[in-house]
Design an enzyme around this catalytic site. Sequence first.
Site, PDB file in Angstrom:
ATOM      1  N   ARG A  62      11.062  -7.246   6.109  1.00 37.07           N
ATOM      2  CA  ARG A  62      10.941  -5.843   5.679  1.00 37.07           C
ATOM      3  C   ARG A  62      11.921  -4.942   6.409  1.00 37.07           C
ATOM      4  O   ARG A  62      12.125  -5.061   7.613  1.00 37.07           O
ATOM      5  CB  ARG A  62       9.510  -5.356   5.900  1.00 37.07           C
ATOM      6  N   LYS A  79       0.830  -1.221   0.000  1.00 36.55           N
ATOM      7  CA  LYS A  79       0.000   0.000   0.000  1.00 36.55           C
ATOM      8  C   LYS A  79       0.860   1.264   0.000  1.00 36.55           C
ATOM      9  O   LYS A  79       0.610   2.178  -0.766  1.00 36.55           O
ATOM     10  CB  LYS A  79      -0.909   0.055   1.243  1.00 36.55           C
TER      11      LYS A  79
HETATM   12  P1  AMP Z   1       0.506   0.981   8.504  1.00 35.52           P
HETATM   13  O1  AMP Z   1       1.749   1.786   8.429  1.00 35.52           O
HETATM   14  O2  AMP Z   1      -0.574   1.457   7.577  1.00 35.52           O
HETATM   15  O3  AMP Z   1       0.766  -0.508   8.375  1.00 35.52           O
HETATM   16  O4  AMP Z   1      -0.093   1.195   9.985  1.00 35.52           O
HETATM   17  C1  AMP Z   1       0.648   0.803  11.125  1.00 35.52           C
HETATM   18  C2  AMP Z   1      -0.273   0.677  12.304  1.00 35.52           C
HETATM   19  O5  AMP Z   1      -0.888   1.939  12.594  1.00 35.52           O
HETATM   20  C3  AMP Z   1      -1.429  -0.299  12.125  1.00 35.52           C
HETATM   21  O6  AMP Z   1      -1.074  -1.643  12.370  1.00 35.52           O
HETATM   22  C4  AMP Z   1      -2.423   0.243  13.151  1.00 35.52           C
HETATM   23  O7  AMP Z   1      -2.062  -0.131  14.460  1.00 35.52           O
HETATM   24  C5  AMP Z   1      -2.221   1.752  13.029  1.00 35.52           C
HETATM   25  N1  AMP Z   1      -3.124   2.324  12.017  1.00 35.52           N
HETATM   26  C6  AMP Z   1      -2.782   2.884  10.829  1.00 35.52           C
HETATM   27  N2  AMP Z   1      -3.869   3.285  10.158  1.00 35.52           N
HETATM   28  C7  AMP Z   1      -4.934   2.970  10.934  1.00 35.52           C
HETATM   29  C8  AMP Z   1      -6.348   3.075  10.783  1.00 35.52           C
HETATM   30  N3  AMP Z   1      -6.899   3.612   9.681  1.00 35.52           N
HETATM   31  N4  AMP Z   1      -7.118   2.636  11.806  1.00 35.52           N
HETATM   32  C9  AMP Z   1      -6.604   2.125  12.921  1.00 35.52           C
HETATM   33  N5  AMP Z   1      -5.289   1.941  13.121  1.00 35.52           N
HETATM   34  C10 AMP Z   1      -4.451   2.360  12.132  1.00 35.52           C
END
Ligand code: AMP
Length: 217
Positions: free
Chosen positions: A123, A9
């Site tokens: 990663r 993503k």
């Molecule tokens: P990411 O970098 O998108 O993988 O996000 C890392 C972490 O941030 C996730 O595993 C969640 O704990 C938190 N997080 C990011 N975006 C969201 C969201 N839209 N809703 C809830 N938690 C989020």
Amino acid sequence: MLGAPASGKGTQSVVVAQKLGVPHISTGDIFRWNIANNTPIGTEAKKYIDKGMLVPDELTIQILKDRIEMEDCKDGFVLDGFPRTINQQESLDSMLAECKKSIDMAINLAVTDNEVIRRISGRRMCKCGKAYHIVTYPPKTAGICDLCNGELYTRKDDTVEVANTRLEAYKLQSEPIIAVYREKGILVDIDGHKPQDEVSEDVLNEIEKYSSKQGVV
Ligand code: AMP
């Protein structure tokens, strides 16, 4: 940009945002910035992120709302990692409806569970946002970013144990969003297993198709 953890993503959102000349908004990046800067939002979010759980909707929706109300978002934006619950998706729709806007396209980067775990366990990240994999996508010099020479690090939530919780949260809370966007007729499925450049090509082709249908490009 929808998809399981480590489905690509972040990488693909950057490519699309650059192509369209709009901001790339990652709620994960916003939380990590807050954690690094010891803000109250960071302290709260860290409790959940470190365990692989989703941050509660109330906080997440508020930070997203604050971000998309900024001036640079007036001509659009690419959302990466938001919405992640049906409640977030519905709130997003209402926020956008208030200013007579809506989501144009939802891209689902599809990868298998095994691939998610394999990617997460290898990663390495750079602070510039570039992601590597120690076996299948290593940097030219071990531990150093090809783009900015920054030192690579492992995200705290990129361990196998936390990865399993993240995958579970994805399946229970986030995956149902795919059906909602499919129903609205704006979902595009992309095979996320291909090499990064090929996935980018597929994603950009879909955006081009959409744009020419709308007469945008
Ligand atoms: P990411 O970098 O998108 O993988 O996000 C890392 C972490 O941030 C996730 O595993 C969640 O704990 C938190 N997080 C990011 N975006 C969201 C969201 N839209 N809703 C809830 N938690 C989020």
